[in-house]
Scaffold this active site. Structure first.
Site, mmCIF file in Angstrom:
data_model
loop_
_atom_site.group_PDB
_atom_site.id
_atom_site.type_symbol
_atom_site.label_atom_id
_atom_site.label_comp_id
_atom_site.label_asym_id
_atom_site.label_seq_id
_atom_site.Cartn_x
_atom_site.Cartn_y
_atom_site.Cartn_z
ATOM 1 C CB CYS A 116 1.790 3.807 2.846
ATOM 2 S SG CYS A 116 0.664 2.638 2.091
ATOM 3 C CG ASP A 156 2.014 -0.189 0.839
ATOM 4 O OD1 ASP A 156 3.229 -0.096 0.555
ATOM 5 O OD2 ASP A 156 1.594 -0.319 1.996
ATOM 6 C CB CYS A 160 6.107 -1.727 3.508
ATOM 7 S SG CYS A 160 4.429 -2.065 4.069
ATOM 8 C CB CYS A 184 -0.522 -3.678 4.891
ATOM 9 S SG CYS A 184 0.788 -2.443 4.775
#
Length: 142
Positions: free
Chosen positions: A37, A39, A63, A107
């Site tokens: 992703c 991150d 995000c 996350c």
């Protein structure tokens, strides 16, 4: 801007993140990332001589959910002992945020891993072993 898939707490921590920044001469710094992703999360810890986390800051590239989980995780470890901070799981971070969409659960996992990576860095700097702490898998500084 508001996404119905996110709880009010997630949106609050995204729009008004707590503890953003760096700690100069931090006791421990953990940087983790998720290649899928994109991150990247970095957590800074200031730990006193009694093993209490006096301060915790973060910098996150990612995000809204990554920012929110970083923010919540720093709130959760502040004032805790090293052992108590080690017990903070991704599930605890998600629960504190009133949940995350399934596609954003990773996350909260990054937040847990960043705390562990920062504690690992602290242990290495002080040449100590923290019971129950394993070498981080996703520390991108390795």
């Amino acid at each position: 801007m508001y996404d119905a898939n996110y709880s009010e707490k997630v949106m609050d921590h995204f729009m008004n993140p707590r503890n953003v920044g760096e700690i100069e001469n931090a006791s421990g710094v953990g940087t983790v990332g998720n290649a899928k992703c994109g991150d990247i999360m970095r957590i800074y810890l200031d730990i006193d001589d009694n093993g209490i986390i006096r301060d915790c800051k973060f910098k996150t590239f990612g995000c809204g959910a990554a920012v929110a989980t970083s923010s919540m995780a720093t709130e959760m470890v502040k004032g805790k002992s090293i052992q108590d901070a080690l017990k903070i799981t991704n599930k605890a971070v998600m629960e504190a945020l009133d949940g995350l969409p399934v596609v954003k659960i990773h996350c909260s996992l990054l937040a847990e891993e960043a705390i562990h990576a920062a504690l690992w860095d602290y242990a290495e700097k002080h040449n100590i072993k923290i019971e129950g702490l394993e070498k981080p898998k996703h520390d991108i500084n390795d």
